[in-house]
Write a protein that holds these residues in place. Structure first.
Motif, short mmCIF file in Angstrom:
data_model
loop_
_atom_site.label_atom_id
_atom_site.label_comp_id
_atom_site.label_asym_id
_atom_site.label_seq_id
_atom_site.Cartn_x
_atom_site.Cartn_y
_atom_site.Cartn_z
N ARG A 104 -44.36 30.96 -20.84
CA ARG A 104 -43.24 31.45 -21.64
C ARG A 104 -43.55 31.27 -23.12
NH1 ARG A 104 -39.48 27.24 -18.92
NH2 ARG A 104 -41.51 26.42 -18.37
N PRO A 124 -42.65 36.83 -18.51
CA PRO A 124 -43.68 36.44 -17.55
C PRO A 124 -43.93 37.54 -16.52
CG PRO A 124 -41.98 34.76 -17.73
CD PRO A 124 -41.51 35.93 -18.50
N MET A 356 -24.75 31.14 -12.94
CA MET A 356 -23.64 30.23 -12.72
C MET A 356 -23.24 30.30 -11.25
SD MET A 356 -21.55 31.27 -16.08
CE MET A 356 -19.96 30.84 -15.44
N GLY A 357 -22.58 29.24 -10.81
CA GLY A 357 -22.10 29.22 -9.43
C GLY A 357 -23.18 28.78 -8.47
N SER A 358 -22.77 28.59 -7.24
CA SER A 358 -23.73 28.18 -6.23
C SER A 358 -23.32 28.81 -4.92
CB SER A 358 -23.74 26.66 -6.11
OG SER A 358 -22.48 26.21 -5.68
N ASN A 473 -37.91 32.75 1.09
CA ASN A 473 -37.09 31.57 0.86
C ASN A 473 -37.21 31.03 -0.54
OD1 ASN A 473 -35.44 30.57 3.10
ND2 ASN A 473 -37.34 30.92 4.21
N GLN A 474 -38.10 31.61 -1.32
CA GLN A 474 -38.17 31.16 -2.70
C GLN A 474 -36.97 31.68 -3.48
OE1 GLN A 474 -41.50 32.50 -4.96
NE2 GLN A 474 -40.99 31.21 -6.68
N VAL A 518 -36.65 34.44 -16.85
CA VAL A 518 -36.50 35.10 -15.55
C VAL A 518 -35.56 34.24 -14.72
CG1 VAL A 518 -37.73 35.81 -13.48
CG2 VAL A 518 -38.83 36.00 -15.68
N LEU A 520 -33.90 33.13 -10.96
CA LEU A 520 -34.22 33.07 -9.54
C LEU A 520 -32.90 33.00 -8.76
CD1 LEU A 520 -36.68 32.76 -7.64
CD2 LEU A 520 -36.21 30.35 -7.68
N GLY B 164 -45.60 27.41 -16.35
CA GLY B 164 -44.60 27.86 -15.39
C GLY B 164 -43.73 28.96 -15.97
N ASP B 165 -42.97 29.60 -15.09
CA ASP B 165 -42.11 30.66 -15.57
C ASP B 165 -40.67 30.20 -15.74
OD1 ASP B 165 -41.79 30.33 -12.92
OD2 ASP B 165 -42.42 32.33 -12.34
N GLY B 166 -40.41 28.91 -15.48
CA GLY B 166 -39.09 28.38 -15.78
C GLY B 166 -38.01 28.83 -14.84
N LYS B 167 -38.38 29.23 -13.63
CA LYS B 167 -37.36 29.69 -12.71
C LYS B 167 -36.76 28.52 -11.93
CE LYS B 167 -39.99 32.68 -10.68
NZ LYS B 167 -40.58 33.82 -9.98
N GLU B 168 -37.55 27.48 -11.75
CA GLU B 168 -37.10 26.37 -10.91
C GLU B 168 -37.27 25.05 -11.64
OE1 GLU B 168 -38.00 26.98 -6.38
OE2 GLU B 168 -39.62 27.76 -7.59
N ASP B 212 -40.06 23.15 -14.00
CA ASP B 212 -39.62 22.30 -15.10
C ASP B 212 -39.08 20.98 -14.55
OD1 ASP B 212 -40.27 24.45 -16.55
OD2 ASP B 212 -38.25 24.95 -17.21
N HIS B 236 -23.69 24.23 -13.48
CA HIS B 236 -23.45 25.42 -12.67
C HIS B 236 -22.21 26.19 -13.07
CE1 HIS B 236 -26.22 23.28 -9.89
NE2 HIS B 236 -26.67 24.50 -9.75
N ASN B 237 -21.20 25.49 -13.54
CA ASN B 237 -19.97 26.19 -13.91
C ASN B 237 -19.56 25.79 -15.32
OD1 ASN B 237 -19.61 27.17 -11.16
ND2 ASN B 237 -19.12 25.04 -10.70
N ARG B 252 -30.62 24.29 -19.97
CA ARG B 252 -30.82 24.44 -18.52
C ARG B 252 -32.28 24.74 -18.23
NH1 ARG B 252 -25.99 26.03 -19.75
NH2 ARG B 252 -24.25 25.48 -18.40
N THR B 255 -33.10 27.39 -11.44
CA THR B 255 -32.56 26.95 -10.16
C THR B 255 -33.17 25.61 -9.76
OG1 THR B 255 -32.57 29.28 -9.61
CG2 THR B 255 -32.10 27.77 -7.83
N TYR B 384 -24.09 21.72 -4.33
CA TYR B 384 -24.63 22.95 -4.91
C TYR B 384 -25.86 23.43 -4.14
CZ TYR B 384 -21.51 21.58 -8.60
OH TYR B 384 -20.38 21.23 -9.29
N GLN B 385 -25.93 23.04 -2.87
CA GLN B 385 -27.01 23.45 -1.98
C GLN B 385 -28.39 23.04 -2.51
OE1 GLN B 385 -24.55 26.10 -2.50
NE2 GLN B 385 -23.57 25.17 -0.74
N LEU B 427 -43.66 26.47 -2.70
CA LEU B 427 -43.44 27.81 -3.21
C LEU B 427 -42.02 28.25 -2.91
CD1 LEU B 427 -44.98 30.06 -4.59
CD2 LEU B 427 -45.45 31.00 -2.36
N GLU B 428 -41.56 27.89 -1.73
CA GLU B 428 -40.21 28.27 -1.34
C GLU B 428 -39.35 27.02 -1.36
OE1 GLU B 428 -40.39 31.16 2.03
OE2 GLU B 428 -42.36 30.28 2.27
N LYS B 429 -38.04 27.23 -1.25
CA LYS B 429 -37.18 26.06 -1.20
C LYS B 429 -37.32 25.41 0.18
CE LYS B 429 -33.21 28.65 0.35
NZ LYS B 429 -32.07 29.42 0.02
#
Lengths: 629, 674
Positions: A104, A124, A356-358, A473-474, A518, A520, B164-168, B212, B236-237, B252, B255, B384-385, B427-429
């Motif tokens: 980034r 990215p 936001m949210g889950s 699942n990602q 980005v 997810l 990283g791309d900062g998605k997770e 991250d 999250h909210n 933030r 995810t 929040y799963q 890679l996946e959750k």
């Protein structure tokens, strides 16, 4: 070794050919303004090094090739890559940009409103956009599809995934003002590696065998914190085709206080590419650093020219690569005398985007804009009639079903009516499995605003089982949104004494823009490991349901009773007869009474149970005895 | 032709000459309902007791985790830096100059040196209010009222993954208490921060990061859970309305992939000598949700096989000493030995000591899940799963000694480093391994397919009994159950009223809990009387006790099955109480031939009438698990308050399923039997 000599021979041949050709172009006028149409294919290579405030170093490679509009040699080219020329000719491309990015761009630390970072910051993965010179929409779409496949083959990347209409969009003004002939697509998950770099290098006349490109040592450049490789081409009747190949890497020197080119790239620059018209290395020191230049920085290596830009934002040290050879390699060395935390020019608003949210059902996308007023005080005017315009361009895949009417805008902690803030909006809602949703929005915020936020609610859609990628699942990516500020222009004008395509590109009116993160989105994913269970389970439930339904609907009870009665008179089947005989014997009941008292008399009498248990016990004991003996 | 009519006729003919096999089988079961129910109940009990034997060894299901594949690189250099931070915190705490302001500042300063993005998150104590409608939704989004309340300050630092791309993001949480900074466990509390800092400083230089890293140094002045849940809620909210300065600074990082909470606890007096450092895992989140088993496996694997740390999970010490369980263990061992001698392939032999420990751990696991209350700050993540686990590290030697402290930090830090590295590889959750399981040891688990069997056995006789009772009634009208629906409806309306009463009682402030309890009881009684006055007596002419029992059993089985979906463990424990009540219910005035059986059943009924009352049932449950000395019936209000404070569905179960069942049981018991 043989290939080496062959290559040098080839180079020599090409170079002599280049020299023998008559030179029409006047080198005397070094201006961008003159834009004398070159009659000859040209190539120039440049490298710009820039120390960043967090002691990292930005290395920006810039290669330009031009091809005159009508080549005197027909379809043949001397320097210009033939594959690109064919591409342009076949698909009637007016403008195209393809970028491969990993990591980034840190807008906070590495700058956001200077031309270099405006140009460098890319989302990215892969981003591709193209302007076509084709009249009808259908033809443009067809051409785009072909183009993605060609580029995919050319750059060893899965750009062909942009072929599907669900992955590209046609923004009208949010990305770049156009007449509907622009197509834009992004693949955030595309990994970038050397296999993309090699074909990119093949477009250069010297590849990475000589000149500035020879610095591209793979381990060094892929170790960087940011890596963005781009190809940008423009073609028109006047200038012919111009391709700019740029590669920006942000490297972390091992020693934070002192670095040299050799340390960064593990290679030394020993001379120019013989085919290049100009070959230069620049070192740009940002104005905030240069004011205390003498105390903080120490440069080792004598520059050929030192200039400032017109507003003293930065200082440029120019080194001509021609002067250097194998005996005396160019090695710029920078020593920081004092460690210092400084920040570069920020964008007027810092944009960030988050979810936001889950849960698997719904959520919201939020874009938050925060004023970076502390750093750009001069740009602001606090009067009441002052407005800052912000353009947001965002593409959302169809399985994230955005409800655009739920757009809420908060300015400084208070909700604002959308029509007060939105100046212009263009929404193309997504269509399931056909097209993504596109949002282009021009907003007007008061200049004194500190923070703003936009939220959009969405539902998460369901995909068909074969639409899931292998790593479902990602989660699923929402490509970066583009936030641009049309009122802010990033440009730097350098004196005409420097002739450089790289620095000339700084002079253009580049709008300040920044890409967001980005996102997810976790979607519901079926348990792929148990399709069998799912199928059997559903089939059982369906079978039970249909069986009983059909049974209830089809049966005529009175008919059946009559039938049953008539059947009773006849003899029952052999096996039921046997069973009933045996059971009757076991229970010691007479045959006549057996039929009537079936419901009241339990079949499993205590005697039967006792016998069964007895037999089981005998069997177990027998097994035990046999095993032990 | 009406379908219902046809079905009724078909049913009537079911036992006639020729009917379908399935109908005949059902009829067979119904006609032997007593035998079937006794066999099923016994089988259910035995299956429950056998569960520790059926536990399997855990294994790492997700190949991408690769735990321990890389050597830990956390070095003494990182740990010494962390030690400096600990010393600084301790000195601030000793100075007693507003440690609640100074410590967050100090942590933020240390984070910034590492190049992390930092901010402070302010939160206030949430009002522990009863929200009957918010039971299954996430916590209500109320605007924070920081103005007049005291607030806590958590310090948050974010490291962006270099490439990283900062998605997770991976979240590390280290709770510390500024209020008690100079207290007894001050060095342990500071060590949690130090431990987090040592890992954080390593990760800030790591080039292999793909996700991250967020480090939340959470202020646990209102409890560990509050700060984490407040931060997660803002993550999250976010609330954009009102004071925008807090949302402005909030940063933030995509995810969340996983949350790891760790704290250092120094036990002052240990029960027995420990030869190793110990890490205790807490995994239960609200309403019996568990993190993915793989997460626990990774921590267990790294702790045991790489760092040599002993892993513990919750266990009821009382059960280990209990004679009954020991005898059971011996019996199990003998049975296992016998089975093995019969056939060498039957390998379910287990030493009795292992069985006893397994049972104690399993009981603790079931109980914590059944309570529906998270056992630590990780519970907030599960809302929040996000999979999360709490590691409670307790050192072998005192942390006051600098040398042992450094060694302990190095060990604990390497454990966390390894876990982060494993999750970073993902890679996946988390999805490969189990989400529904009980633990019988840190490395043994009972999966959902196995632990459902006892419950299925316990619930299976209910419909059969209901059907047989329905058949035994004198009235032959297929709609005869409608008369009994009235008392059922009254009972359930009443239970809804009882559920909602605490909401109004809790509005009256400053009542001692015994008063609240009495008000609740009085209000419920009054509501019942009013309902009977309005709708008439439950014992009308048409209400046969058999029908009433059948209807009660039907409603209870529906309730139990629903609860088993929401929180299985609650349904499991509830079934142990409710199913005998359903099976044994018999009016006192009913006439039977066998007086011995009748007197036995009556005794059972009276005992169950007392024990089945939710108040006594809860007290009994807690008594069995924690010892009877500490239990008092008057604490019921407090324990219920505790349940609804955590939005536990167990409260709903107790009042909406268990209580009506008990009331109907009483109705049957005192049925006039005309």
């Amino acid at each position: 070794m043989a290939s080496h000599t062959f290559l040098s021979l080839l180079l020599f041949y090409l170079y002599s050919f280049h020299l023998l050709r008559p030179i029409y172009c006047s080198f005397g006028s070094n201006g961008f303004e003159t834009t004398s149409v070159p009659k000859e294919e040209e190539f120039s290579e440049e490298l710009l090094l820039k120390p960043l405030p967090d002691y990292k170093v930005l290395a920006h490679f810039h290669f330009t090739s031009t091809s005159p509009p009508s080549s005197s040699n027909g379809k043949h080219h001397h320097l210009f890559p033939k594959s690109i020329a064919q591409l342009v000719k076949k698909y009637k491309i007016r403008e195209l940009e393809l970028s491969f990015t990993q990591g980034r761009w840190n807008y906070d630390r590495w700058g956001a409103s200077d031309p270099l970072s405006t140009a460098n910051g890319k989302p990215p993965g892969v981003e591709l956009w193209a302007l076509f010179d084709i009249p009808t929409k259908e033809e443009i779409d067809a051409t785009w599809r072909n183009l993605t496949h060609s580029l995919s083959g050319l750059f060893c990347a899965s750009i062909n995934f942009l072929e599907s209409s669900t992955s590209y969009s046609a923004p009208l003004w949010g990305f770049l003002p156009n007449n509907g002939d622009l197509r834009y697509g992004a693949l955030p998950r595309e990994a970038v590696c050397t296999e993309n770099l090699t074909p990119w290098l093949k477009l250069l006349p010297c590849r990475d065998k000589a000149g500035i490109a020879s610095l591209l040592d793979r381990p060094s450049i892929y170790r960087g914190h940011y890596h963005s490789q781009r190809l940008k081409l423009r073609s028109d009747g006047l200038n012919g085709i111009v391709i700019e190949q740029t590669l920006s890497v942000v490297l972390q020197p091992i020693d934070r206080t002192s670095w040299s080119m050799h340390q960064l790239f593990k290679k030394s620059l020993t001379g120019k590419c013989a085919l290049a018209k100009s070959s230069k290395v620049f070192l740009e020191i940002e104005g905030t650093l240069v004011s205390q230049n003498e105390n903080i920085l120490e440069l080792v290596g004598e520059a050929d020219m030192v200039t400032n830009d017109q507003r003293d934002h930065s200082t440029i040290y120019q080194y001509n690569v021609e002067r250097y050879s194998e005996h005396e390699a160019l090695d710029i060395r920078v020593n920081w005398k004092k460690l210092l935390q400084v920040s570069f020019l920020q964008a007027p608003l810092h944009a960030s985007r988050f979810l936001m949210g889950s849960g698997n059902e719904r959520g919201s996308i939020a874009i938050s804009l925060q004023s970076a007023r502390n750093s750009t005080k001069g740009l602001y005017d606090n009067s009441k009639n002052c407005f800052t315009r912000v353009v947001i361009f965002q593409v959302v895949p169809w399985y994230v079903k955005v409800y655009y009417h739920t757009l809420r805008i908060y300015v400084d902690g208070a909700i604002r009516d959308a029509k007060d803030v939105v100046e212009k909006i263009n929404v193309a809602p997504s269509e399931d499995k056909v097209s993504p949703g596109t949002l282009e929005m021009m907003l007007q915020f008061p200049c004194g605003m500190m923070s703003a936020a936009l939220t959009l609610d969405f539902d998460k859609g369901f995909l068909h089982i074969d639409e899931y990628p292998p790593d479902a699942n990602q989660g699923f990516d929402i490509p970066s949104a583009l936030v641009s500020f049309p009122d802010f222009i990033s440009r730097r004008i350098y004196p005409d004494s420097i002739s450089s395509p790289l620095l000339q590109s700084y002079k253009g009116r580049n709008i300040v823009k920044s890409y967001t993160e980005v996102l997810l989105v976790p979607l519901t994913t079926p348990d792929f490991s148990m399709p069998y269970n799912v199928i059997t389970f559903t089939c059982t439930v369906l079978a039970l349901y249909f069986g009983s339904m059909v049974n209830v609907l089809r049966r005529r009870v009175s008919e059946e009773e009559r039938l049953a009665k008539s059947k009773d008179k006849r003899k029952p089947g052999l096996i039921p007869l046997l069973i009933s005989k045996i059971s009757n014997k076991v229970r010691g009941i007479k045959e006549d009474s057996a039929n009537q008292s079936q419901s009241s008399q339990p079949i499993l009498g205590p005697k039967v149970v006792f016998k069964v248990v007895l037999i089981a016990l005998i069997a177990v004991l027998g097994h035990y005895i046999f095993n032990s003996s | 032709m009406e379908v219902a009519e046809v079905e009724a006729e078909v049913e009537k003919k079911a036992t006639a000459t020729r009917s379908r096999l399935i109908v005949r089988l059902a009829a067979l079961l119904v006609s032997h309902s007593t035998l079937v129910s006794v066999v099923c109940c016994l089988a259910g009990l035995i299956a429950l007791l056998v569960l520790p034997l059926l536990a399997k060894n855990t294994y790492i299901s997700e190949n991408a985790l690769l735990p321990g594949s890389a050597n830990p690189v956390l070095s003494y250099q990182h740990v010494t830096q962390a030690n400096n931070l600990i010393m600084d915190i301790m000195s601030i705490a000793d100075d007693k100059q507003a440690p609640d302001i100074e410590i967050p500042k100090l942590i933020a300063k240390y984070m910034e040196i590492l190049g992390a993005e930092t901010y402070h998150h302010k939160f206030s104590q949430p009002q522990n209010q009863f929200h009957p409608l918010y039971f299954f939704s996430s916590s209500p989004n109320s605007p924070p009222t920081l103005a007049n309340l005291s607030y806590g300050t958590s310090t948050v630092g974010i490291i962006r993954a270099p490439r990283g791309d900062g998605k997770e993001a991976i979240v590390l949480v280290s709770p510390y208490n500024t209020q008690n900074a100079g207290g007894i466990d001050a060095s342990a509390s500071a060590s949690s921060i130090g431990l987090a800092f040592s890992v954080f400083s390593l990760l800030s230089r790591a080039t292999w990061l793909a996700k991250d890293i967020i480090w939340v140094a959470s202020d646990s002045r209102f409890g560990d859970h509050t700060s984490v849940s407040a931060w997660l809620n803002d993550y999250h909210n976010p609330n954009f309305i009102g004071d925008a300065s807090s949302t402005r600074i909030f940063k933030r990082a995509g995810t969340m992939a996983c949350g790891i909470v760790f704290k250092v606890v120094e036990k002052e007096r240990r029960e027995k000598y420990e030869d190793r450092d110990v890490v205790t895992l807490y995994a239960e989140a609200s309403n019996g949700q568990m993190p993915n088993l793989d997460l626990l496996n990774v921590v267990h694997y790294l702790a045991v096989h790489r760092q040599g740390i002993r892993v513990r999970i919750g266990m009821f010490g009382g059960l280990v000493k209990s004679h009954l369980v020991r005898v059971l263990g011996e019996v199990m061992q003998q049975v296992g030995r016998f089975a093995r001698s019969l056939n060498p392939d039957w390998r379910f032999e287990m030493p009795s000591s292992e069985y006893v420990e397994g049972t104690a751990t399993l009981a603790s696991s079931i109980y914590s899940q059944a309570l529906g209350v998270p056992t630590g700050p990780h519970g907030a993540f599960r809302d929040y799963q996000v999979d999360a686990v709490t590691l409670e590290l307790s050192p072998r030697f005192s942390l006051k000694n600098e040398h042992t402290r450094l060694a302990f930090l190095l060990k604990g830090g390497r454990l966390i480093e390894g876990t982060v590295r494993s999750v970073n590889n993902l890679l996946e959750k988390f999805h490969q391994s189990f989400f529904l399981y009980f633990l019988t040891a840190p490395n043994k688990f009972v999966s959902v397919g196995v632990y459902m069997i006892p419950f299925a056995f316990l619930v299976a006789p209910l419909p059969i009994i209901a059907a047989s009772l329905f058949n035994l009634t004198s009235n032959r009208n297929p709609w005869r159950w409608l008369h009994t629906a009235k008392p059922l409806l009254i009972t359930h309306t009443w239970s809804v009223v009882v559920t909602l009463l605490p909401f109004y009682i809790s509005k009256i402030s400053d009542l001692p809990s015994t008063h609240c309890m009495l008000t609740w009881a009085g209000g419920s009684l009054m509501a019942l009387v009013i309902l009977y006055i309005v709708f008439g007596s439950p014992y009308s002419k048409h209400v046969e006790w058999r029908l009433l029992k059948a209807v009660m059993i039907a409603s209870v089985s529906i309730g139990l099955c629903l609860m088993s979906i929401i929180n299985f463990a609650t349904a499991q424990i509830g079934a142990l109480f409710v199913v005998p009540m359903c099976l044994f219910a018999l009016p006192i005035r009913v006439k039977t031939n066998n007086s011995l059986i009748r007197s036995m059943v009556m005794t059972c009924n009276l005992v169950m009438a007392v024990l089945g009352f939710p108040v006594t049932a809860v007290a009994l449950m807690q008594g069995v698990i924690k010892g009877f000395g500490t239990v008092s019936i008057l604490e019921f209000w407090d324990s219920m308050k505790f349940l609804w404070g955590w939005n536990s569905a167990t409260y709903l179960y107790l009042v909406l399923v268990h209580l009506p069942c008990w009331l109907l049981f009483l109705h049957i018991l005192f049925h006039p039997c005309r």
